[in-house]
Scaffold this motif. Structure first.
Motif, PDB file in Angstrom:
ATOM      1  N   ALA A  48      -4.379  -2.971   5.105  1.00  0.00           N
ATOM      2  CA  ALA A  48      -3.777  -3.464   6.054  1.00  0.00           C
ATOM      3  C   ALA A  48      -2.278  -3.951   5.616  1.00  0.00           C
ATOM      4  N   ALA A  49      -2.333  -4.605   4.892  1.00  0.00           N
ATOM      5  CA  ALA A  49      -0.890  -5.329   4.236  1.00  0.00           C
ATOM      6  C   ALA A  49       0.199  -4.107   3.933  1.00  0.00           C
ATOM      7  N   ALA A  50      -0.485  -2.980   3.190  1.00  0.00           N
ATOM      8  CA  ALA A  50       0.429  -2.081   2.997  1.00  0.00           C
ATOM      9  C   ALA A  50       0.872  -1.042   4.018  1.00  0.00           C
ATOM     10  N   TRP A  51      -0.217  -1.001   4.922  1.00  0.00           N
ATOM     11  CA  TRP A  51       0.091   0.034   6.123  1.00  0.00           C
ATOM     12  C   TRP A  51       1.188  -0.689   6.966  1.00  0.00           C
ATOM     13  N   TRP A  52       1.185  -2.008   7.206  1.00  0.00           N
ATOM     14  CA  TRP A  52       2.049  -2.856   7.711  1.00  0.00           C
ATOM     15  C   TRP A  52       3.203  -2.427   7.299  1.00  0.00           C
ATOM     16  N   PHE A  53       3.544  -2.657   6.115  1.00  0.00           N
ATOM     17  CA  PHE A  53       4.975  -2.340   5.337  1.00  0.00           C
ATOM     18  C   PHE A  53       5.387  -0.944   5.380  1.00  0.00           C
ATOM     19  N   ILE A  54       4.438  -0.266   5.195  1.00  0.00           N
ATOM     20  CA  ILE A  54       4.842   1.219   5.585  1.00  0.00           C
ATOM     21  C   ILE A  54       5.521   1.750   6.913  1.00  0.00           C
ATOM     22  N   THR A  55       4.627   1.322   7.856  1.00  0.00           N
ATOM     23  CA  THR A  55       4.985   1.669   9.225  1.00  0.00           C
ATOM     24  C   THR A  55       6.252   0.805   9.611  1.00  0.00           C
ATOM     25  N   MET A  56       6.239  -0.598   9.109  1.00  0.00           N
ATOM     26  CA  MET A  56       7.553  -1.370   9.526  1.00  0.00           C
ATOM     27  C   MET A  56       8.609  -0.685   8.999  1.00  0.00           C
ATOM     28  N   ASP A 115      -5.429  -6.044  12.322  1.00  0.00           N
ATOM     29  CA  ASP A 115      -5.552  -5.591  11.097  1.00  0.00           C
ATOM     30  C   ASP A 115      -6.659  -4.389  10.847  1.00  0.00           C
ATOM     31  N   LEU A 116      -7.596  -4.483  11.602  1.00  0.00           N
ATOM     32  CA  LEU A 116      -8.393  -3.307  11.645  1.00  0.00           C
ATOM     33  C   LEU A 116      -7.932  -1.844  11.781  1.00  0.00           C
ATOM     34  N   VAL A 117      -6.921  -2.089  12.919  1.00  0.00           N
ATOM     35  CA  VAL A 117      -6.191  -0.670  13.071  1.00  0.00           C
ATOM     36  C   VAL A 117      -5.278  -0.162  11.849  1.00  0.00           C
ATOM     37  N   GLY A 118      -4.633  -1.453  11.091  1.00  0.00           N
ATOM     38  CA  GLY A 118      -3.782  -1.317  10.103  1.00  0.00           C
ATOM     39  C   GLY A 118      -4.872  -0.627   8.863  1.00  0.00           C
ATOM     40  N   TRP A 119      -6.102  -1.184   8.601  1.00  0.00           N
ATOM     41  CA  TRP A 119      -6.814  -0.585   7.633  1.00  0.00           C
ATOM     42  C   TRP A 119      -7.238   0.823   8.041  1.00  0.00           C
ATOM     43  N   ILE A 120      -7.444   1.275   9.140  1.00  0.00           N
ATOM     44  CA  ILE A 120      -7.902   2.517   9.641  1.00  0.00           C
ATOM     45  C   ILE A 120      -6.651   3.310   9.433  1.00  0.00           C
ATOM     46  N   ASN A 121      -5.349   2.896   9.716  1.00  0.00           N
ATOM     47  CA  ASN A 121      -4.254   3.820   9.574  1.00  0.00           C
ATOM     48  C   ASN A 121      -4.079   4.192   7.821  1.00  0.00           C
ATOM     49  N   PHE A 122      -4.273   3.377   6.985  1.00  0.00           N
ATOM     50  CA  PHE A 122      -4.212   3.347   5.684  1.00  0.00           C
ATOM     51  C   PHE A 122      -5.154   4.464   4.984  1.00  0.00           C
ATOM     52  N   GLN A 123      -6.351   4.581   5.642  1.00  0.00           N
ATOM     53  CA  GLN A 123      -7.211   5.586   4.857  1.00  0.00           C
ATOM     54  C   GLN A 123      -6.830   6.952   4.672  1.00  0.00           C
ATOM     55  N   PRO A 124      -6.063   7.649   5.340  1.00  0.00           N
ATOM     56  CA  PRO A 124      -5.652   8.985   4.996  1.00  0.00           C
ATOM     57  C   PRO A 124      -4.522   8.872   3.912  1.00  0.00           C
ATOM     58  N   LEU A 125      -4.083   8.022   4.083  1.00  0.00           N
ATOM     59  CA  LEU A 125      -2.961   7.673   2.729  1.00  0.00           C
ATOM     60  C   LEU A 125      -3.580   7.506   1.320  1.00  0.00           C
ATOM     61  N   TYR A 126      -4.625   6.632   1.487  1.00  0.00           N
ATOM     62  CA  TYR A 126      -5.577   6.240   0.444  1.00  0.00           C
ATOM     63  C   TYR A 126      -6.159   7.520  -0.123  1.00  0.00           C
ATOM     64  N   ASP A 127      -6.768   8.313   0.787  1.00  0.00           N
ATOM     65  CA  ASP A 127      -7.540   9.696   0.303  1.00  0.00           C
ATOM     66  C   ASP A 127      -6.573  10.657  -0.259  1.00  0.00           C
ATOM     67  N   GLN A 128      -5.097  10.540   0.235  1.00  0.00           N
ATOM     68  CA  GLN A 128      -4.140  11.358  -0.392  1.00  0.00           C
ATOM     69  C   GLN A 128      -4.009  11.004  -1.903  1.00  0.00           C
ATOM     70  N   ILE A 129      -3.573   9.764  -2.159  1.00  0.00           N
ATOM     71  CA  ILE A 129      -3.364   9.230  -3.291  1.00  0.00           C
ATOM     72  C   ILE A 129      -4.434   9.460  -4.512  1.00  0.00           C
ATOM     73  N   VAL A 130      -5.577   9.198  -3.919  1.00  0.00           N
ATOM     74  CA  VAL A 130      -6.944   9.406  -5.044  1.00  0.00           C
ATOM     75  C   VAL A 130      -7.026  10.694  -5.346  1.00  0.00           C
ATOM     76  N   ARG A 131      -6.905  11.627  -4.482  1.00  0.00           N
ATOM     77  CA  ARG A 131      -7.098  13.013  -4.995  1.00  0.00           C
ATOM     78  C   ARG A 131      -5.943  13.488  -5.823  1.00  0.00           C
ATOM     79  N   SER A 132      -4.711  13.144  -5.433  1.00  0.00           N
ATOM     80  CA  SER A 132      -3.512  13.621  -6.236  1.00  0.00           C
ATOM     81  C   SER A 132      -3.450  12.765  -7.661  1.00  0.00           C
ATOM     82  N   ASP A 133      -3.627  11.527  -7.656  1.00  0.00           N
ATOM     83  CA  ASP A 133      -3.265  10.533  -8.865  1.00  0.00           C
ATOM     84  C   ASP A 133      -4.862  10.227  -9.507  1.00  0.00           C
TER      85      ASP A 133
END
Length: 260
Positions: free
Chosen positions: A195-203, A237-255
């Motif tokens: 959530a903290a990371a997503w809020w920063f990205i979208t802010m 924060d739940l919505v923030g957590w949910i929004n972060f998941q596609p980004l998490y999936d991307q970085i785990v797959r690429s790195d």
């Protein structure tokens, strides 16, 4: 092909995990922390050695995990993380802590026991908007996540190296999810690293949208009642957590070295 509707309870929908084991929870926070740092690097949020994301340790809540001083966001791995105590001393790891990270984040975590994580970096559009000394306006749906839910630290006294300055920033943050640090940048918090990371990205992106819109011409604000309604829909924060998941999936797959 069977076209009968599938019952909703048979459809997949991720929710934040819960833990019975503190070691598993610690590892989870570490993995989310390095993923968030890698994403910050990918999005160009680095500015030399500036910037940090912290995650409170689940067993020792007055300690936090943080990226080492002087290490690129783009390279950091779980094994690189350091654990810092309430006096700014490294108790796990072999790297120095960024003193600004300790001065700011220690006071944020102290003032906000609900904040598992805090994120701050010198991202371009956050810096640009912060130089105006104004808050985010409800110009877009995404910006409404911060409507009446971010503070403004309306002061600048140089690089933050003293905990008293961190206390003042924590007061400006208050109970909100974010604070704009005038002439400095953005800081966000959440009840998870995600959530903290997503809020920063979208802010950061909302800062970009506001700067572009203001430069283009007169803007139309979302009305108060609609902005409040939208905040209630997308600002928790739940919505923030949910929004972060596609980004998490991307970085785990690429790195693939992320969790080394």
């Amino acid at each position: 092909m069977n076209l009968d509707p599938i019952p909703t309870d048979q459809l997949q929908f991720r929710l934040p995990p819960t833990f019975d084991d503190v070691e598993q929870e610690r590892r989870h926070r570490q993995e989310r922390l390095v993923a968030a740092l890698r994403l910050f690097g990918r999005f160009g949020f680095e500015e030399g050695v500036a910037g940090h994301i912290t995650a409170r340790d689940p067993e020792h809540p007055d300690h936090f995990w943080v990226n080492p001083f002087g290490m690129s966001f783009k390279h950091i791995k779980v094994s690189d993380l350091i654990l810092v105590n309430h006096e700014g001393q490294v108790v796990h790891g072999r790297y120095h802590v960024n003193q600004a990270a300790f001065a700011i984040h220690s006071m944020i975590h102290q003032a906000r026991p609900d904040a598992v994580a805090a994120a701050h970096s010198h991202s371009v559009y956050g810096k640009a908007l912060s130089s105006l000394g104004v808050p985010l306006e409800p110009l877009t749906q995404d910006a409404c996540a911060f409507y009446e839910d971010h503070g403004l630290f309306d002061d600048y006294t140089g690089v933050v190296l003293e905990t008293e300055e961190g206390r003042r920033i924590a007061r400006a943050l208050g109970s909100h999810k974010a604070v704009i640090l005038r002439n400095h940048g953005l800081l966000t918090v959440g009840d998870s690293v995600d959530a903290a990371a997503w809020w920063f990205i979208t802010m950061e992106r909302s800062c970009q949208a506001q700067l572009l819109a203001k430069a283009a011409g007169p803007t139309v604000l979302i009305e108060h009642e609609q902005a409040k309604l939208t905040h209630g829909q997308i600002g928790n924060d739940l919505v923030g957590w949910i929004n972060f998941q596609p980004l998490y999936d991307q970085i785990v797959r690429s790195d693939t070295d992320l969790f080394d």
